[in-house]
Design an enzyme around this catalytic site. Structure first.
Site, PDB file in Angstrom:
ATOM      1  N   GLU A 152       0.795  -1.233   0.000  1.00  0.00           N
ATOM      2  CA  GLU A 152       0.000   0.000   0.000  1.00  0.00           C
ATOM      3  C   GLU A 152       0.828   1.284   0.000  1.00  0.00           C
ATOM      4  O   GLU A 152       0.548   2.200  -0.791  1.00  0.00           O
ATOM      5  CB  GLU A 152      -0.978   0.007   1.191  1.00  0.00           C
ATOM      6  CG  GLU A 152      -2.174  -0.901   1.031  1.00  0.00           C
ATOM      7  CD  GLU A 152      -1.915  -2.362   1.375  1.00  0.00           C
ATOM      8  OE1 GLU A 152      -0.740  -2.736   1.534  1.00  0.00           O
ATOM      9  OE2 GLU A 152      -2.879  -3.118   1.489  1.00  0.00           O
TER      10      GLU A 152
HETATM   11  N1  ACO Z   1      -5.495  -5.830 -10.221  1.00  0.00           N
HETATM   12  C1  ACO Z   1      -6.013  -6.102 -11.429  1.00  0.00           C
HETATM   13  N2  ACO Z   1      -5.566  -7.060 -12.254  1.00  0.00           N
HETATM   14  C2  ACO Z   1      -4.518  -7.787 -11.832  1.00  0.00           C
HETATM   15  C3  ACO Z   1      -3.929  -7.564 -10.567  1.00  0.00           C
HETATM   16  C4  ACO Z   1      -4.457  -6.541  -9.747  1.00  0.00           C
HETATM   17  N3  ACO Z   1      -3.988  -6.288  -8.523  1.00  0.00           N
HETATM   18  N4  ACO Z   1      -2.922  -8.442 -10.409  1.00  0.00           N
HETATM   19  C5  ACO Z   1      -2.873  -9.193 -11.533  1.00  0.00           C
HETATM   20  N5  ACO Z   1      -3.856  -8.791 -12.369  1.00  0.00           N
HETATM   21  C6  ACO Z   1      -4.143  -9.327 -13.704  1.00  0.00           C
HETATM   22  C7  ACO Z   1      -3.077  -8.927 -14.694  1.00  0.00           C
HETATM   23  O1  ACO Z   1      -3.345  -7.636 -15.200  1.00  0.00           O
HETATM   24  C8  ACO Z   1      -3.222 -10.018 -15.728  1.00  0.00           C
HETATM   25  O2  ACO Z   1      -4.316  -9.710 -16.552  1.00  0.00           O
HETATM   26  P1  ACO Z   1      -4.229  -9.997 -18.141  1.00  0.00           P
HETATM   27  O3  ACO Z   1      -4.115 -11.485 -18.247  1.00  0.00           O
HETATM   28  O4  ACO Z   1      -5.526  -9.466 -18.645  1.00  0.00           O
HETATM   29  O5  ACO Z   1      -3.027  -9.266 -18.628  1.00  0.00           O
HETATM   30  C9  ACO Z   1      -3.583 -11.235 -14.887  1.00  0.00           C
HETATM   31  O6  ACO Z   1      -4.074 -10.748 -13.647  1.00  0.00           O
HETATM   32  C10 ACO Z   1      -2.387 -12.129 -14.566  1.00  0.00           C
HETATM   33  O7  ACO Z   1      -1.384 -11.307 -14.015  1.00  0.00           O
HETATM   34  P2  ACO Z   1       0.159 -11.474 -14.406  1.00  0.00           P
HETATM   35  O8  ACO Z   1       0.867 -10.218 -13.983  1.00  0.00           O
HETATM   36  O9  ACO Z   1       0.279 -11.887 -15.833  1.00  0.00           O
HETATM   37  O10 ACO Z   1       0.527 -12.714 -13.481  1.00  0.00           O
HETATM   38  P3  ACO Z   1       1.915 -13.068 -12.831  1.00  0.00           P
HETATM   39  O11 ACO Z   1       1.723 -14.389 -12.175  1.00  0.00           O
HETATM   40  O12 ACO Z   1       3.014 -12.922 -13.824  1.00  0.00           O
HETATM   41  O13 ACO Z   1       2.179 -11.938 -11.706  1.00  0.00           O
HETATM   42  C11 ACO Z   1       1.579 -10.608  -9.794  1.00  0.00           C
HETATM   43  C12 ACO Z   1       1.357 -11.929 -10.579  1.00  0.00           C
HETATM   44  C13 ACO Z   1       3.004 -10.552  -9.253  1.00  0.00           C
HETATM   45  C14 ACO Z   1       0.595 -10.649  -8.650  1.00  0.00           C
HETATM   46  C15 ACO Z   1       1.365  -9.378 -10.735  1.00  0.00           C
HETATM   47  O14 ACO Z   1       0.160  -9.575 -11.453  1.00  0.00           O
HETATM   48  C16 ACO Z   1       1.273  -8.069  -9.992  1.00  0.00           C
HETATM   49  O15 ACO Z   1       2.280  -7.503  -9.602  1.00  0.00           O
HETATM   50  N6  ACO Z   1       0.019  -7.552  -9.804  1.00  0.00           N
HETATM   51  C17 ACO Z   1      -0.197  -6.263  -9.198  1.00  0.00           C
HETATM   52  C18 ACO Z   1      -0.029  -6.375  -7.678  1.00  0.00           C
HETATM   53  C19 ACO Z   1      -0.337  -5.065  -6.961  1.00  0.00           C
HETATM   54  O16 ACO Z   1       0.385  -4.088  -7.071  1.00  0.00           O
HETATM   55  N7  ACO Z   1      -1.469  -5.037  -6.197  1.00  0.00           N
HETATM   56  C20 ACO Z   1      -1.868  -3.896  -5.408  1.00  0.00           C
HETATM   57  C21 ACO Z   1      -1.440  -4.109  -3.954  1.00  0.00           C
HETATM   58  S1  ACO Z   1      -1.845  -2.735  -2.930  1.00  0.00           S
HETATM   59  C22 ACO Z   1      -3.384  -3.048  -2.281  1.00  0.00           C
HETATM   60  O17 ACO Z   1      -3.883  -4.155  -2.337  1.00  0.00           O
HETATM   61  C23 ACO Z   1      -4.146  -1.918  -1.622  1.00  0.00           C
END
Ligand code: ACO
Length: 264
Positions: A152
């Site tokens: 966050e």
């Molecule tokens: N929100 C929306 N979509 C997401 C999120 C998310 N938090 N995380 C993953 N997805 C989606 C990706 O966009 C992707 O979609 P697509 O297939 O249409 O391109 C799909 O899920 C698969 O994600 P990948 O990145 O391809 O999967 P991978 O296993 O390589 O990576 C990981 C997983 C590390 C979780 C990566 O997706 C990531 O870094 N996501 C964002 C994490 C993040 O910053 N979350 C916010 C935390 S802060 C909070 O919760 C308040």
């Protein structure tokens, strides 16, 4: 929702949650694997609804994610211009914000209730809100590929889904501060060292390990388990003498309940 394995939870919305109830064990599954179980306000409200309507025979709750990740945290599209259809984030400066957020936090807080023991089964990423959901559970079992991160602050947010107290309680203030401000990933081995995981197992064994743990946790009768959790949960706020007094009170109450033929 009782007795309908794999059915969507009856939360009044398509929340991306599944609830299975099998006797005393409820399993809540985050079910958006194509988005790595990214979470939305509907999902958090859905979790709160599950907590509100949990069948009375349930004594253990397992929280897990479908697919390779426990949860990638908040659905980041909520912060984009396109957003997520049917989902809104309240404006933190609006008068209704605190009430709105309180209802979302309710989706996490019920997992601490004394009448249940909750276990997070974490495979892969548990990021941001996903990490907070794992922290909402009493116990965490991690697959060896688990990665935890309080993301966050990197997004200009404080963690606000009731995860900061369990984090500080478990790892202490200095380490909690370090984890939150660096927003670094914590692997399973370090999580075990930091007491963020009760157990680390090979990924293929996660479900079996959790099932065995839950079976063992259910060994004491319901009244004893509830009284014990309540007693332990209050300990950090009490002095040694106060805790000893609480033990006396709890023992008398439990045995009184047993003799009266209560729920023991
Ligand atoms: N929100 C929306 N979509 C997401 C999120 C998310 N938090 N995380 C993953 N997805 C989606 C990706 O966009 C992707 O979609 P697509 O297939 O249409 O391109 C799909 O899920 C698969 O994600 P990948 O990145 O391809 O999967 P991978 O296993 O390589 O990576 C990981 C997983 C590390 C979780 C990566 O997706 C990531 O870094 N996501 C964002 C994490 C993040 O910053 N979350 C916010 C935390 S802060 C909070 O919760 C308040």
């Amino acid at each position: 929702m009782t007795g309908s394995p794999g059915a969507p939870a009856d939360t009044g919305a398509n929340t991306g949650l599944k609830l299975d109830v099998d006797g005393a064990v409820a399993t809540v599954t985050l079910h958006r694997p194509e988005r790595r179980n990214a979470m939305t306000p509907s999902m958090w409200r859905g979790l709160a609804t599950i907590g509100d309507s949990l069948p009375p025979q349930v004594r253990a709750v397992v929280v897990r994610g479908d697919g390779p990740s426990f949860s990638a945290g908040i659905d980041l599209r909520l912060f984009s211009a396109d957003g997520v259809p049917g989902e809104d984030l309240a404006d933190p400066l609006s008068p209704g914000f605190a009430d709105w957020l309180e209802r979302l936090q309710a989706g996490f807080l019920w997992l601490h209730r004394p009448d249940i023991v909750s276990v997070a089964a974490v495979r892969g990423h548990a990021l941001g809100a996903g990490f907070q959901l794992a922290l909402a559970c009493d116990l965490r079992v991690l697959a060896d590929d688990a990665l935890l991160c309080m993301k966050e602050p990197a997004l200009g947010l404080v963690p606000d889904l009731a995860g900061t107290k369990p984090l500080v309680d478990i790892v202490g203030l200095p380490r909690a501060l370090e984890l939150c401000l660096t927003t670094r990933m914590v692997g399973a081995a370090e999580a075990r060292e930091l007491r963020l995981a009760e157990m680390v197992v090979p990924s293929a064994d996660l479900d079996t390990a959790v099932a065995s743990l839950v079976e063992a946790l259910l060994t004491p009768d319901a009244a004893t388990a509830r009284a014990t959790k309540k007693l332990l949960a209050g300990a950090p706020e009490r002095t040694l003498e106060q805790q000893a007094a609480a033990e006396r009170t709890a023992q008398a109450a439990l045995q009184r309940e047993r003799r009266a033929g209560g729920s023991a």
